[in-house]
Design a protein around this motif. Structure first.
Motif, PDB file in Angstrom:
ATOM      1  N   GLY A 130       0.808  -1.212   0.000  1.00  0.00           N
ATOM      2  CA  GLY A 130       0.000   0.000   0.000  1.00  0.00           C
ATOM      3  C   GLY A 130       0.839   1.259   0.000  1.00  0.00           C
ATOM      4  N   ALA A 131       2.140   1.100   0.120  1.00  0.00           N
ATOM      5  CA  ALA A 131       3.049   2.243   0.109  1.00  0.00           C
ATOM      6  C   ALA A 131       3.774   2.309  -1.233  1.00  0.00           C
ATOM      7  N   THR A 132       4.345   3.453  -1.536  1.00  0.00           N
ATOM      8  CA  THR A 132       5.134   3.583  -2.752  1.00  0.00           C
ATOM      9  C   THR A 132       6.456   2.844  -2.602  1.00  0.00           C
ATOM     10  N   PHE A 133       7.083   2.563  -3.711  1.00  0.00           N
ATOM     11  CA  PHE A 133       8.376   1.888  -3.682  1.00  0.00           C
ATOM     12  C   PHE A 133       9.408   2.839  -3.078  1.00  0.00           C
ATOM     13  N   PRO A 134      10.114   2.414  -2.031  1.00  0.00           N
ATOM     14  CA  PRO A 134      11.042   3.326  -1.351  1.00  0.00           C
ATOM     15  C   PRO A 134      12.336   3.542  -2.130  1.00  0.00           C
ATOM     16  N   ALA A 135      13.041   4.595  -1.765  1.00  0.00           N
ATOM     17  CA  ALA A 135      14.359   4.841  -2.357  1.00  0.00           C
ATOM     18  C   ALA A 135      15.313   3.730  -1.927  1.00  0.00           C
ATOM     19  N   PRO A 136      16.106   3.184  -2.852  1.00  0.00           N
ATOM     20  CA  PRO A 136      17.028   2.099  -2.484  1.00  0.00           C
ATOM     21  C   PRO A 136      18.101   2.562  -1.505  1.00  0.00           C
ATOM     22  N   ALA A 137      18.524   1.636  -0.663  1.00  0.00           N
ATOM     23  CA  ALA A 137      19.633   1.901   0.258  1.00  0.00           C
ATOM     24  C   ALA A 137      20.909   2.169  -0.527  1.00  0.00           C
ATOM     25  N   ARG A 138      21.834   2.850   0.117  1.00  0.00           N
ATOM     26  CA  ARG A 138      23.082   3.221  -0.539  1.00  0.00           C
ATOM     27  C   ARG A 138      23.949   2.011  -0.879  1.00  0.00           C
ATOM     28  N   GLN A 139      23.821   0.948  -0.106  1.00  0.00           N
ATOM     29  CA  GLN A 139      24.708  -0.199  -0.263  1.00  0.00           C
ATOM     30  C   GLN A 139      24.504  -0.908  -1.603  1.00  0.00           C
ATOM     31  N   THR A 140      25.615  -1.212  -2.257  1.00  0.00           N
ATOM     32  CA  THR A 140      25.603  -1.996  -3.497  1.00  0.00           C
ATOM     33  C   THR A 140      26.513  -3.200  -3.308  1.00  0.00           C
ATOM     34  N   VAL A 141      26.061  -4.375  -3.765  1.00  0.00           N
ATOM     35  CA  VAL A 141      26.835  -5.608  -3.619  1.00  0.00           C
ATOM     36  C   VAL A 141      27.348  -6.042  -4.988  1.00  0.00           C
TER      37      VAL A 141
END
Length: 264
Positions: A130-141
């Motif tokens: 029911g919420a919008t898609f959040p901004a991704p976390a800074r971490q990249t793997v």
């Protein structure tokens, strides 16, 4: 589980131990129900009906929904909205999460680890929060098997890795894995190198950034088994750019098995 949006669908996943013929006489097998309801954008994963020798006692489900025009926030089993990450491996390493691939139009949901029952019933319901898609976390793997490599080999016999495998150092010196990473803004970043060391001694590696040494002998102590994975952390100052090179080189002892590098 790969779901192609547009219409309802269902599938029954059959499993047995893959080695013996116990399924013929003793019914040593299981069947898992997978159901997609398009109008609700809901995926229902059942607990297996039946079991077999060596069946997992807990599972993490990765559900990829293909063909959406835009992402929506998702949840698992009625919980809160999941955090977003830039890749599936980051979601797995952080316990659960969601990922939107705008180029391929794939929304991926990684569930928390769920205890497996053997009598059927529902294991996981993946649906909009029911919420919008959040901004991704800074971490990249970044996976080790996708990096530039010298001397090391790609392996997959020890479970618990992310991606499609891990790298196994062969020689006591000179072997290396080199990741090319994207750094949006210059500055200090936490780096995490996920590894397994089933030996009895430390297996240090030299870590460089664009050929500058940031750790001459970073410790990778024993983890207790080749299927037991840990993460070594260090902070490094990284320049901005799309081709920053981070290299891990063996220095006198065959390196540990490396699974991935996380940045941020």
């Amino acid at each position: 589980m790969d779901v192609y949006a547009g219409r309802d669908g269902s599938f029954s996943l059959y499993e047995d131990d893959g080695v013996t013929e116990d399924f013929r006489s003793g019914g040593a097998s299981s069947t898992t129900s997978l159901v997609y309801t398009h109008a609700a954008l809901r995926v229902t994963v059942g607990h297996p009906a039946g079991t077999y020798s060596g069946a997992p006692t807990a599972r993490r489900y990765v559900v990829r929904i293909h063909g959406l025009a835009a992402p929506v926030g998702m949840r698992v089993n009625g919980g809160g909205g999941l955090p977003a990450y830039t890749g599936e491996s980051a979601a797995v390493l952080n316990g659960s999460g969601q990922v939107w691939n705008a180029t391929r139009k794939i929304l991926t949901v990684v569930t928390p680890l769920i205890t497996v029952g053997s009598g059927g019933g529902v294991a996981a319901i993946v649906e909009p929060s029911g919420a919008t898609f959040p901004a991704p976390a800074r971490q990249t793997v970044y996976e080790a098997e996708d990096a530039l490599r010298s001397g090391v080999t790609i392996a997959s016999q020890h479970a618990g890795y992310t991606g499609s495998g891990y790298v196994d150092y062969t020689n006591a010196a000179v072997d290396f894995v080199e990741w090319t990473v994207t750094v949006p803004t210059a500055g200090a970043y936490p780096l995490g190198i996920r590894y397994a060391n089933g030996g009895t001694t430390d297996r240090p590696l030299r870590i460089t950034v664009n050929d500058t040494v940031v750790a001459a002998s970073l410790s990778f102590p024993p983890t207790g088994g080749w299927k037991t994975w840990r993460t070594v952390l260090l902070n490094a100052t990284l320049p901005a750019g799309s081709a920053v090179r981070i290299r891990a080189t063996s220095t006198g002892a065959s390196g540990a098995n490396l699974d991935s590098l996380s940045v941020g």
